[in-house]
Write a protein that holds these residues in place. Structure first.
Motif, PDB file in Angstrom:
ATOM      1  N   GLU A   1      -7.131   2.596  -5.262  1.00 21.42           N
ATOM      2  CA  GLU A   1      -5.988   3.493  -5.475  1.00 21.42           C
ATOM      3  C   GLU A   1      -4.988   3.448  -4.317  1.00 21.42           C
ATOM      4  O   GLU A   1      -3.873   3.975  -4.435  1.00 21.42           O
ATOM      5  CB  GLU A   1      -6.466   4.932  -5.690  1.00 21.42           C
ATOM      6  N   HIS A   2      -5.350   2.839  -3.208  1.00 21.26           N
ATOM      7  CA  HIS A   2      -4.423   2.704  -2.093  1.00 21.26           C
ATOM      8  C   HIS A   2      -3.384   1.605  -2.338  1.00 21.26           C
ATOM      9  O   HIS A   2      -2.339   1.583  -1.690  1.00 21.26           O
ATOM     10  CB  HIS A   2      -5.179   2.373  -0.802  1.00 21.26           C
TER      11      HIS A   2
ATOM     12  N   PHE B   1      -9.965  -0.653   2.337  1.00 19.87           N
ATOM     13  CA  PHE B   1      -9.125   0.206   1.516  1.00 19.87           C
ATOM     14  C   PHE B   1      -9.734   0.386   0.123  1.00 19.87           C
ATOM     15  O   PHE B   1     -10.596  -0.386  -0.320  1.00 19.87           O
ATOM     16  CB  PHE B   1      -7.710  -0.365   1.410  1.00 19.87           C
ATOM     17  N   GLN B   2      -9.268   1.407  -0.552  1.00 19.08           N
ATOM     18  CA  GLN B   2      -9.723   1.707  -1.895  1.00 19.08           C
ATOM     19  C   GLN B   2      -8.703   1.192  -2.919  1.00 19.08           C
ATOM     20  O   GLN B   2      -7.516   1.038  -2.608  1.00 19.08           O
ATOM     21  CB  GLN B   2      -9.905   3.217  -2.065  1.00 19.08           C
TER      22      GLN B   2
ATOM     23  N   PRO C   1      -2.251   6.711   2.666  1.00 18.71           N
ATOM     24  CA  PRO C   1      -3.573   6.325   3.170  1.00 18.71           C
ATOM     25  C   PRO C   1      -3.528   5.570   4.494  1.00 18.71           C
ATOM     26  O   PRO C   1      -4.452   5.688   5.308  1.00 18.71           O
ATOM     27  CB  PRO C   1      -4.157   5.450   2.050  1.00 18.71           C
TER      28      PRO C   1
ATOM     29  N   PHE D   1       0.841  -1.195   0.000  1.00 22.77           N
ATOM     30  CA  PHE D   1       0.000   0.000   0.000  1.00 22.77           C
ATOM     31  C   PHE D   1       0.875   1.243   0.000  1.00 22.77           C
ATOM     32  O   PHE D   1       1.969   1.248   0.568  1.00 22.77           O
ATOM     33  CB  PHE D   1      -0.899   0.027   1.250  1.00 22.77           C
ATOM     34  N   HIS D   2       0.370   2.292  -0.622  1.00 23.73           N
ATOM     35  CA  HIS D   2       1.026   3.578  -0.489  1.00 23.73           C
ATOM     36  C   HIS D   2       0.941   4.013   0.979  1.00 23.73           C
ATOM     37  O   HIS D   2      -0.059   3.775   1.654  1.00 23.73           O
ATOM     38  CB  HIS D   2       0.346   4.604  -1.395  1.00 23.73           C
TER      39      HIS D   2
ATOM     40  N   GLU E   1      -5.358   6.963   7.990  1.00 24.96           N
ATOM     41  CA  GLU E   1      -6.310   6.172   8.764  1.00 24.96           C
ATOM     42  C   GLU E   1      -5.916   6.036  10.231  1.00 24.96           C
ATOM     43  O   GLU E   1      -6.655   5.430  11.019  1.00 24.96           O
ATOM     44  CB  GLU E   1      -6.462   4.780   8.146  1.00 24.96           C
TER      45      GLU E   1
END
Length: 241
Positions: free
Chosen positions: A182-183, A179-180, A96, A92-93, A100
């Protein structure tokens, strides 16, 4: 309060991604759900991608469930593959996860650990990010009383470069992080066999649940070759050094 974005590309030794590994060697906490413990690393990754959720759990000495990550480099992960991890996971980037409520683990000396870890003035989240750092010790004299676990036990985990995302009940009711797409930076599989197992697992989940997996078509895949992780040609993975 709205924090500014995290600085990126600070150092080649500090990647701008966090890895959540789905297979690892070593002792497991008793709170881990049996349904998850019985899955293969590829099936766990398939479940995460299918549900787009990382489930939090209580790990050693945490005050609330947490999701764990590692901020490690390609070379370091290659050296741990087969010894500490199975080479299967999702990256994950970092932004994000920070947004959170996640952050680097707080490594605390064993002779300071009990006081800080039990402090009611610190939040549950802060105390759940604490990791004891201590080489172990023994009483000065044979006649001295036994030392507490915080002093007698060995705990040296700096090499994991851990991040934790605490998920107390006051923050979320589902004990997880949704998560989305784009994450996600990329997924990791150690070889073609595991990749095929992951593809088969996702196909079965899609057939059973009707989940839309079209977002996965643009997700890079990293595999290990020798002592290096390599990506499919043409994919931009500069974030993982």
């Amino acid at each position: 309060m709205r924090p500014y974005p995290l600085a990126q590309s600070l150092n080649p030794d500090l990647p701008d991604v966090l890895l959540h590994m789905t297979g690892r060697h070593g002792e497991r906490h008793s709170s881990l759900l049996s349904a998850i413990a019985e899955m293969s690393p590829a099936s766990r990754l398939g479940s995460i991608l299918d549900m787009r959720t990382l489930w939090a759990s209580n790990t050693f000495d945490t005050w609330c469930p947490v999701v764990c990550f590692t901020q490690t480099t390609r070379r370091a992960m290659a050296s741990l593959n087969g010894r500490r991890f199975d080479g299967v996971g999702i990256a994950f980037h970092v932004q994000p996860v920070f947004d959170e409520g996640g952050g680097p683990a707080l490594y605390v000396r064993g002779d300071e650990y009990d006081e800080l870890h039990g402090s009611p003035t610190l939040s549950v989240q802060a105390r759940s990010r604490m990791v004891r750092y201590w080489p172990g010790a023994r009483p000065a004299q044979d006649t001295d009383p036994p030392l507490p676990r915080s002093l007698s036990g060995i705990s040296e985990w700096l090499h994991e470069r851990e991040w934790r995302l605490p998920r107390p009940a006051s923050v979320t009711g589902d004990w997880g992080w949704k998560f989305q797409p784009e994450h996600v930076a990329f997924v990791l599989v150690p070889n073609a066999t595991v990749l095929q197992e992951l593809i088969t697992d996702l196909g079965q989940r899609r057939a059973a649940n009707g989940t839309d997996h079209t977002w996965l078509k643009g997700v890079p895949v990293a595999s290990i070759v020798g002592s290096e992780w390599v990506f499919k040609e043409g994919l931009d993975v500069a974030a993982w050094t």
